[in-house]
Structures are given as structure tokens and as C-alpha cells.
Design an enzyme around this catalytic site. Sequence first.
Site, PDB file in Angstrom:
ATOM      1  N   LYS A  48      28.302  12.097  25.885  1.00 59.61           N
ATOM      2  CA  LYS A  48      27.589  11.019  26.560  1.00 59.61           C
ATOM      3  C   LYS A  48      27.102   9.966  25.567  1.00 59.61           C
ATOM      4  O   LYS A  48      27.231   8.754  25.799  1.00 59.61           O
ATOM      5  CB  LYS A  48      26.406  11.578  27.357  1.00 59.61           C
ATOM      6  N   GLY A  54      21.957  13.361  26.478  1.00 58.16           N
ATOM      7  CA  GLY A  54      21.368  14.672  26.762  1.00 58.16           C
ATOM      8  C   GLY A  54      22.070  15.362  27.911  1.00 58.16           C
ATOM      9  O   GLY A  54      22.701  14.723  28.758  1.00 58.16           O
ATOM     10  N   ASP A  55      21.963  16.677  27.935  1.00 59.64           N
ATOM     11  CA  ASP A  55      22.510  17.461  29.038  1.00 59.64           C
ATOM     12  C   ASP A  55      21.728  18.757  29.144  1.00 59.64           C
ATOM     13  O   ASP A  55      21.254  19.296  28.141  1.00 59.64           O
ATOM     14  CB  ASP A  55      23.993  17.764  28.818  1.00 59.64           C
ATOM     15  N   SER A  56      21.598  19.254  30.380  1.00 64.76           N
ATOM     16  CA  SER A  56      20.830  20.477  30.609  1.00 64.76           C
ATOM     17  C   SER A  56      21.552  21.414  31.558  1.00 64.76           C
ATOM     18  O   SER A  56      22.310  20.980  32.426  1.00 64.76           O
ATOM     19  CB  SER A  56      19.449  20.137  31.198  1.00 64.76           C
ATOM     20  N   GLY A  93      20.752  20.044  25.616  1.00 66.18           N
ATOM     21  CA  GLY A  93      21.446  19.510  24.460  1.00 66.18           C
ATOM     22  C   GLY A  93      21.000  18.089  24.166  1.00 66.18           C
ATOM     23  O   GLY A  93      20.712  17.318  25.085  1.00 66.18           O
TER      24      GLY A  93
END
Length: 215
Positions: A58, A80-82, A117
Site C-alpha cells: 500500500k 498499514g494493514d490489520s 503491519g
Amino acid sequence: MLLASTSPARLMLLRQAGIEPRTAVPDVDEEAVIAAVEAAEGRTLTPTEHVLLLARRKAAAAVAALEEDGEDFDGLVIGGDSMFELDGEILGKPYTPDVATARWRDMRGRTGVLHSGHSVIRLAPGAAPVEAHAVAAASVSFAADVTDAEIAAYVATGEPLLVAGAFTVDSLGGPFITRVEGDPSTVVGMSLSTLRSLCRELDVVWTDLWAPSTS
């Protein structure tokens, strides 16, 4: 700062921390990215690998868009990623009320881990991009006495449908959560303490990022 995310929660976190970022929609097909990497490596990515891969993609996509537009951006780009893990099972966004309802019935009285992340890329005119990345995790425990009626009412609000794990800790879902271990902001969308550490790696002072009205 440019936040490569459409998440209202991540934007809210940064604003609460005194930062007013630009936002951009990262051009990333998340399912396709994960499928391609897993196919190439012949295995299933761990939650840590999953969220870090998408966070980095991203951020990189946002940087590529800036370069394509010819913009001499001077600052940080954040991706970001979750995802939520419960007993080894990965629980992403439920999207539908039926899935969210089933998930909440399964989660009550149990503890899972929210993985988040982070990718931070430092851009400066005339210089090559420099990146720092990390994953943060926080455990989340759910009340055992959450009733079916409470679950139905919560799902009916629509809030849990588009968030990892089908819950929030900072809004309507908060009263159904009994304990969080780790940086609480991790559960909201990104770990602010992790972001600060990544900024330090890139020789950026966190307080310099505060909006003028804050500093």
C-alpha cells in the site's frame, strides 16, 4: 505526511496524535497480492507476513502514484494493514451480517490477537525513497456474557462489517471487550508507538510531525 489508507480509524488516530495527514487510496488488490505470493511460495502466509506484505504494498503504491503525478513530495508515506487471529484462524473483515454474527458468537469469552503491519517510506526531492517497516500485535479478550441480542444489535449498526475481526475497541464494540494487552492503538488500526519508532529509524522526529496548532 501521506496516509495510504481509506480507514477512518487510522486517520482519526493520527489526528488525535496531533498529525493532520493527506490521504490517498492505495491501488492494491489485497486478495490478488496475497494469492500471488502464496502461490509463488507454495505456502500460506503467517498473519505477521500477511499484514506486513499488504502494508508495504500500500505504501509503495502510494509512492508510485506520487511519482506518476510528477509531484516532488517531501515527507512520509504510511501504509498499514490489520487482521485478527483467533486460535490460529485468520479473521478479516466479515462484510456480511451473517458472518459478523457467527464470528461474535464464536469470539465471546475468548482471546485473540490483532496483528497490524506498518510501512513508512521517507521521500525527499532528489533522494531515493527509504523505508522502515514493522508489525505490532495486541491481544484482545471478549466478555463471556455478551448476549445474542447484544450481538444482533451491534451487527445491525453496521460497524463490525468492515473492520478486521468484526469489532472496534474505540467505538460501539468497546463495552464488549474486557482486556487489551499491548499498544491499544494497535487494535484501533495502527500502533502509534510503532510508527514513532519507525520514524526514528528514518531520522524523523515525531513531534516535528505535529500540526502547527498542536506544536
